[in-house]
Motif scaffolding. Sequence first.
Motif, PDB file in Angstrom:
ATOM      1  N   SER A 400       5.293  16.345 -21.671  1.00 56.49           N
ATOM      2  CA  SER A 400       3.946  16.860 -21.412  1.00 56.49           C
ATOM      3  C   SER A 400       2.981  16.439 -22.508  1.00 56.49           C
ATOM      4  O   SER A 400       1.831  16.057 -22.244  1.00 56.49           O
ATOM      5  N   MET A 529       5.751  13.101 -12.409  1.00 57.29           N
ATOM      6  CA  MET A 529       5.312  14.076 -13.405  1.00 57.29           C
ATOM      7  C   MET A 529       5.575  13.599 -14.829  1.00 57.29           C
ATOM      8  O   MET A 529       5.085  14.208 -15.790  1.00 57.29           O
ATOM      9  N   TYR A 576       6.508  21.707 -14.332  1.00 55.93           N
ATOM     10  CA  TYR A 576       5.162  22.083 -13.901  1.00 55.93           C
ATOM     11  C   TYR A 576       4.613  23.232 -14.750  1.00 55.93           C
ATOM     12  O   TYR A 576       3.448  23.213 -15.171  1.00 55.93           O
ATOM     13  N   ASN A 586      -0.998  16.695 -13.837  1.00 63.31           N
ATOM     14  CA  ASN A 586       0.234  16.531 -13.080  1.00 63.31           C
ATOM     15  C   ASN A 586      -0.099  16.291 -11.613  1.00 63.31           C
ATOM     16  O   ASN A 586      -1.144  16.723 -11.116  1.00 63.31           O
TER      17      ASN A 586
END
Length: 598
Positions: A400, A529, A576, A586
């Motif tokens: 991330s 992702m 997520y 995303n």
Amino acid sequence: MKNENSRNTLIFIVCSAVIMLAYYAFVMQPQAERRQAAQRAAAEQQSQPAADASNTALRPETGVFVTDRSAALGSAARVAIETPTLRGSLSLQGGRIDDLFLTRYRETLDVDSPPVELFRPQGMQHAYFAQFGWTGPNVPGGVPGPNTVWRLTNGQTLTPTTPVTLIWDNGQGLRFTRVISIDDQYLFTVADTVANLGAQPITIAPYGSVQRQGVPEDLGRQMILHEGAIGTFGREGSYSTEQIKYKDWEKRPRVEQTSTGGWMGITDKYWLAALIPPQTEQVQGEFRVRAAGETNVHEANLLGQARTIQPGRQVTETQRLFAGVKRNEILKSYEEQLDLPRFVYAIDWGMFWFLTRPLFMVVEFFFNLMGNFGLAILGLTVVVKLIMFPLANKAYESLSKMRTLQPKMEEIKKKHDGDTQKQQQEIMALYQREKINPLAGCVPILIQIPVFYALYKVLFVTIEMRHAPFFAWIRDLSARDPSSIFTGFGLFPWDVASVPLIGGLLNGPLHLGILPIFYGLTMWLQMAMNPPAPDPVQRKIFAFMPLVFTFIMAPFAAGLLIYWAWNNILSILQQYIIMHRFKAENPIDTFLARFKKA
């Protein structure tokens, strides 16, 4: 940066090559061999003439066999066997247990499918049976042999409540009495008594033998599976299990073992025939292959200790035969009941048994709670994800952060355009400042590879998974998804394999069901992702990977696809949540935003 790109490309190529080789070895090659074996067997069956009653005593070395089972069974008087799990008969000629069907298991999922055959009488091709007896030199009148006809003196049908008694007198002062009993599962108990009614002492030794006269074409072909000779030998406190595959057995025609107790026999994928001597007796075990004409006879033989019987005395030897299903709880119960060493390892847990057995126990635990092995696999997946949650969390945090740093990385590329070494140095410095490990995302995947293999092994070798349904169209978790894109997923019931020229292709490598397509979609979303690869060529390769893996995974067991797709869904959910926490872009939010704008 160039070095990093080259390294990533090399890793991808190596991984792809390994996957394709494994796919060929474990899926394509076994499928092709099974098809060829089935075609040969069908051709042989069509070419064999019908047998009559006069040909029922054919020996394996003649190369000619009867095809009518009733003709083979009619060569000698028989005693019927009826239990909740077995149906068949034993022959009074030689006292052989040579006609057995497993009544709780069918050959296929069809409602009219016959029960699985375990033993087959001599005279038929691939005869398979067990026999017991005595051996000794210079015994006046001899000992009962394979062609000795026993006399039934007690009992008509062998059941768990009614044993049968056989007697044979050699005419020279020796009387042999055999009492055969059976439990409600798969264990025969053979108690042989020899009474010396003569005037001279005699010395004899008991033996047991499991014989397979020729190996069927469909056995011993799987690289991931052991089929052939198996046994556990040693002494108290030190036992080991020996396995010899059929192809290796041919190269080692005689393998001998000395053991105190233990067990030995011949194993198939799901079924086992094993001799079990008294566990306190020293025995000689022998795996042997001998030629009989055009047929190789595979034997697992046990020879007990010789004993001398004085005039007016008698001795009794009790041996056992397991002839049945390699179901974990059944093997475990016999292991405890008879104090058998490592009997549960008759199941081929593989080299990763320390993973395979615990995984199976977890699946069995959830099955006992939920009553469905498909749901049990979903439960196992949750357990695996919980165990790896801390590692996965760290990995997804790094991914991330890397996604949020994409603009800064693009700035570095523009600032040092043409100087790849400087780009790489700046990007690595950026990773260090932000405390990001670019390889962290690989750790959960690498850890899951042994779990994936172990679950594949569980689905492949355990009888519990055979013909175990999930829901709807998934009726067998150990087989591939039966639905096909070429039949409209069942809307158009026609045989794809019958299409001329390309039928094998459509029903083989191009066969795609609902599960593999769903798995491919989850893999695509999970990869979407992740941060995009820095190199455009790598981005194209990674974008193509979900499609490639959809076809690679399509032939695998449905249970394995359920595990992997559910694992992907849980990973997507976890990733997520983390991406939301770091406010990283995303694809899920991007997709939902389109509907909000509309």
